[in-house]
Design an enzyme around this catalytic site. Structure first.
Site, short mmCIF file in Angstrom:
data_model
loop_
_atom_site.label_atom_id
_atom_site.label_comp_id
_atom_site.label_asym_id
_atom_site.label_seq_id
_atom_site.Cartn_x
_atom_site.Cartn_y
_atom_site.Cartn_z
CB THR A 185 -32.08 -21.99 13.36
OG1 THR A 185 -33.10 -22.23 14.64
CG2 THR A 185 -32.12 -20.33 13.73
CD GLU A 329 -31.40 -17.36 15.86
OE1 GLU A 329 -30.26 -17.23 15.04
OE2 GLU A 329 -31.53 -18.41 16.55
CE LYS A 440 -19.54 -24.15 33.54
NZ LYS A 440 -21.06 -23.77 33.65
CD1 TRP A 445 -16.60 -23.56 32.28
CD2 TRP A 445 -16.56 -21.46 31.18
NE1 TRP A 445 -18.03 -22.73 32.51
CE2 TRP A 445 -18.04 -21.60 32.07
CE3 TRP A 445 -16.53 -20.59 30.29
CZ2 TRP A 445 -18.93 -20.61 31.88
CZ3 TRP A 445 -17.43 -19.24 30.30
CH2 TRP A 445 -18.69 -19.41 31.00
P1 ADP Z 1 -27.45 -23.04 13.07
O1 ADP Z 1 -26.29 -23.70 13.31
O2 ADP Z 1 -28.54 -23.36 14.34
O3 ADP Z 1 -28.17 -23.15 11.94
P2 ADP Z 1 -26.57 -20.39 12.64
O4 ADP Z 1 -26.40 -21.03 11.29
O5 ADP Z 1 -27.59 -19.02 12.62
O6 ADP Z 1 -27.70 -21.56 13.37
O7 ADP Z 1 -25.26 -20.65 13.42
C1 ADP Z 1 -24.90 -19.62 14.26
C2 ADP Z 1 -23.80 -19.97 15.18
O8 ADP Z 1 -22.76 -20.66 14.22
C3 ADP Z 1 -23.34 -18.81 16.03
O9 ADP Z 1 -24.04 -18.78 17.26
C4 ADP Z 1 -21.87 -19.72 16.26
O10 ADP Z 1 -21.88 -20.77 17.45
C5 ADP Z 1 -21.53 -20.38 15.14
N1 ADP Z 1 -20.75 -19.53 14.40
C6 ADP Z 1 -21.07 -18.80 13.16
N2 ADP Z 1 -19.88 -18.19 12.78
C7 ADP Z 1 -18.81 -18.70 13.59
C8 ADP Z 1 -17.54 -18.64 13.51
N3 ADP Z 1 -16.73 -17.53 12.80
N4 ADP Z 1 -16.50 -18.93 14.29
C9 ADP Z 1 -17.51 -19.71 15.40
N5 ADP Z 1 -18.56 -20.16 15.47
C10 ADP Z 1 -19.07 -19.45 14.62
#
Ligand code: ADP
Length: 540
Positions: A185, A329, A440, A445
Site C-alpha cells: 500500500t 488489502e 471531530k 463527527w
Molecule cells: P492507499 O490509498 O493507501 O494506497 P488503497 O489504494 O488500497 O490504499 O486505498 C484504499 C482506500 O481508498 C479505501 O480504504 C478508501 O478509504 C479509499 N477509497 C477507495 N475507493 C473509494 C471510493 N469509491 N470512495 C471513497 N473512498 C474510496
C-alpha cells in the site's frame, strides 16, 4: 459427508491459457515507452508468456522468489504477471511514484531477486543503485535496438530473455494458496505494508468481477485501464479481461486528458477505469472538444470518492458511471454501484444520488459496521461506523509484518478497513470518511467527503479537500482547501453560502485556503497527510 467432486487448484496461468484457446484474437494494444503503438492478441501473448517463463527459469528463478516490476501499463508488464506467477514465483509490482526511501524499503523488505524496469524508470534505478541490494539483477523492458547506455551493472535485455525459448510450457502444479502477487500500500500512514495475493484469491477475484460487472466484462468489449498495473493489479482487470474475452488498451506513460482522449478515440475504447483525478483531466478535454471520445460508454471510478458533479457530467452525456470501492488489502474490489434494473425507472437526479454511494458488495465480500467498542450498528443508511470486511479475496495479514497485522483484525477475524461508512437497508455502502481524516468538532463527527462533494459542485472549483485543524474550543474544526479552475476565481463567501445551504451551520469550515495545486499520493489521490502537515501543523 464430503462432496465427491475433483479438487483442482485455481491457478493464475490457467486464465491466459483459457484466453488463448477461447479468445485467441482478443487484442492487447499498448502505447510503448519506445514511442510507438504495439498490437498483439491473447493467442500470441500466451506464447510469449511461455517464452518468458522459460527465460525466468534460465535465470534461476525458483518458486517463492519475489520478482519486482517498475513499469507502466503495457503488454510486457502484462506478460510478467503471468510468467512470474505461472512458475510459482511472486510478481511484486512497485509504484514508481513512491519516494526513493519507500522504494528502497520495499525492495529490501520484499527481498526481490530480479527487477524488471521500463525505459522511463532506468534513471530512477541508476540514482538508487548504490543503496539497492548487491545481488539484485535488472532486466530492461525493451528490445536490443532500444537498450540504453546504463550504469546498472549487468542489466539484461527483456527481449533477449524470450529469444529462442519455446512458445509452449507445461505449467507446474502447486497448491492454490501459493502466493502469486505482492503489492505494497502506498503508505499514507507509516511504512508501506505488503499484501500477498494467492493464486486462489486472484482467480476468485477475477470470477467475482466477471459476474458483478457482466455488462462490460464480456467478449469484444475494449477496456482501457488508466489505473496502473502497479496499483493493486490494475484493480484485477489483467485477470478478469482474459477470462471474459475483453480486449485491453494499455496507455503507457501518457495519462493526461489529451493523450487519453486521443487514444480512446482511436481505439474505440468502450470502458475506461481510473481514479477521480484522471477523469477530471479527461472531462476538461471533453469540454474543450465539445464531444466524447468515439465509442466511450462507461467509466469505472474508484480509489477515492467520485463527486456528484463528476458522475452527473458523465451520465448527462450518456456515459454510464460505475462508482467502485475497494482496497489493496481486498484485491481490491469490495463494492460497486451499477444500479439494479429495478432502479431503471428512477428519475435522473435520484439515480445520480444513488450512484454517489459506493454501491453494493460483490459476491464473497461480507461487510459490517461497528461502534468504537466493536458493537454492530444497524444498516439504516444513517448510522456511521467503522467498516470491517471478510472474505476469500481479503488479506489475512501483511507480508512479514506481524506488528502491522495484529491491530487490523478483530476478535472474529474481520479486517478493519479504516473507513467510516453507513450501509442502508438495500445494502448500499456510503463511505463518509477514512477514520484518520474524520473531523471531530465538539464531540460530533463531520464528514470531509460530504463537504468536498458539495464544494465540487461549484463551477469554479477544479479540486478540493477538507481537513481537520486543531481548535482550542472544539478540539478540531474543518478547513477547506481549494484548487480553482484555471479561468475562475471562486470567492470564499460563495463557497460558505453553498455549504450553508446543504449542511448544518457548525459543519461549515471556518476558512478557505486557495492553492495552485493539491498534493497527490503515489496512487493519484489527494494527499490529506501532506495537507495536514502544511496547514494543520501535523508532525512529519
Ligand atoms: P492507499 O490509498 O493507501 O494506497 P488503497 O489504494 O488500497 O490504499 O486505498 C484504499 C482506500 O481508498 C479505501 O480504504 C478508501 O478509504 C479509499 N477509497 C477507495 N475507493 C473509494 C471510493 N469509491 N470512495 C471513497 N473512498 C474510496
Amino acid at each position: 459427508m464430503k462432496g465427491l467432486m475433483m479438487h483442482r487448484p485455481l491457478k493464475v496461468a490457467d486464465l491466459i491459457t483459457f484466453a488463448a484457446e477461447t479468445y485467441p484474437s482478443g487484442e492487447i494494444v499498448s502505447v510503448r515507452t519506445e514511442g510507438d503503438v504495439h498490437r498483439t492478441t491473447y493467442g500470441e501473448t500466451a506464447r510469449r508468456v511461455a517464452q518468458l517463463a522459460h527465460g525466468l527459469k534460465s535465470l534461476g528463478v525458483k518458486p517463492g522468489d519475489r520478482i519486482a516490476t517498475l513499469a507502466w501499463n503495457g503488454y510486457r508488464h502484462f506478460e510478467l504477471y503471468y510468467a512470474i506467477s505461472g512458475i510459482g514465483a511472486i510478481c511484486h509490482t512497485i509504484n514508481p511514484r513512491l519516494s526513493a526511501e519507500q522504494m528502497l524499503y520495499i525492495v529490501s523488505h520484499a527481498e526481490d531477486r530480479l527487477l524488471f524496469v521500463d525505459l522511463t524508470f532506468v534513471p530512477i534505478l541508476e540514482r538508487l543503485a548504490a543503496h539497492l541490494p548487491k545481488d539484485l539483477r535488472f532486466i530492461i523492458m525493451t528490445d536490443r535496438a532500444h537498450m540504453p547506455e546504463t550504469s546498472l551493472e549487468g542489466a539484461f535485455c527483456y527481449e533477449d530473455l524470450l529469444d529462442g525459448q519455446p512458445g509452449e510450457i507445461d505449467w507446474p502444479e502447486f497448491p492454490e494458496d501459493q502466493a502469486a502477487g505482492l503489492c505494497y500500500t502506498s503508505g499514507t500512514t507509516g511504512e508501506p505494508k505488503g499484501t500477498l495475493f494467492s493464486h486462489r484469491s486472484t482467480v476468485l477475484h477475477a470470477f467475482s468481477m466477471c459476474v458483478t460487472i457482466p455488462k462490460i466484462l464480456r467478449e469484444g468489449v475494449r477496456i482501457l485501464p488508466v489505473v496502473p498495473l502497479f496499483h493493486v493489479n490494475a484493480w484485477g482487470l489483467p485477470y478478469a479481461a482474459p477470462l471474459s474475452g475483453v480486449s485491453l488498451i494499455f496507455p503507457g506513460s501518457a495519462l493526461d486528458g489529451k493523450s487519453l482522449f486521443d487514444l480512446m478515440d482511436r481505439e474505440k475504447v468502450y470502458s475506461a477505469w481510473g481514479v477521480p483525478t484522471v477523469w477530471h483531466g479527461l472531462l476538461n478535454e471533453i469540454t474543450q472538444r465539445g464531444r466524447l471520445p468515439e465509442g466511450l460508454g462507461d467509466i469505472v471510478v474508484g480509489g477515492s470518492a467520485a463527486s456528484r458533479s463528476l458522475i452527473e457530467t458523465f451520465e448527462s452525456r450518456g456515459v454510464n458511471v460505475c462508482h467502485a470501492w475497494g482496497m489493496t488489502e481486498m484485491s481490491p474490489l469490495g463494492t460497486q454501484c451499477n444500479l439494479p434494473s429495478e432502479m431503471d425507472q428512477m428519475a435522473f437526479d435520484e439515480r445520480i444520488d444513488r450512484k454517489q454511494s459506493q454501491g453494493r458488495r460483490v459476491f464473497g465480500v461480507d461487510m459490517k459496521i461497528v461502534d468504537d467498542a466493536g458493537i454492530r450498528l444497524p444498516h439504516d443508511g444513517k448510522t456511521p461506523g467503522h467498516l470491517y470486511v471478510r472474505g476469500n479475496t481479503i488479506t489475512s495479514g501483511y507480508f512479514n509484518n506481524d506488528e502491522a497485522s495484529r491491530p487490523v483484525f478483530d476478535g472474529e477475524g474481520w479486517f478493519c478497513t479504516g473507513d467510516i461508512a453507513t450501509i442502508d437497508q438495500d445494502g448500499f455502502l456510503n463511505i463518509t470518511d477514512r477514520s484518520k481524516d474524520l473531523i471531530k468538532s465538539g464531540g460530533e463527527w463531520i464528514s470531509s467527503l460530504d463537504l468536498e462533494n458539495i464544494v465540487m459542485s461549484h463551477p469554479g472549483v477544479a479540486n478540493c479537500a477538507v481537513i481537520a485543524v486543531p481548535d482550542e474550543k472544539w478540539d478540531e474544526r474543518p478547513l477547506l482547501i481549494v484548487q480553482a479552475r484555471e479561468d475562475a476565481q471562486p470567492q470564499k463567501q460563495e463557497l460558505f453560502d453553498l455549504l450553508a445551504e446543504r449542511v448544518a451551520k457548525w459543519q461549515v469550515p471556518d476558512d478557505v485556503v486557495f492553492v495552485d495545486e493539491l498534493p497527490l499520493t503515489a496512487t493519484g489521490k489527494v494527499s490529506k497527510l501532506t495537507l495536514r502537515k502544511q496547514h494543520a501543523g501535523e508532525a512529519e
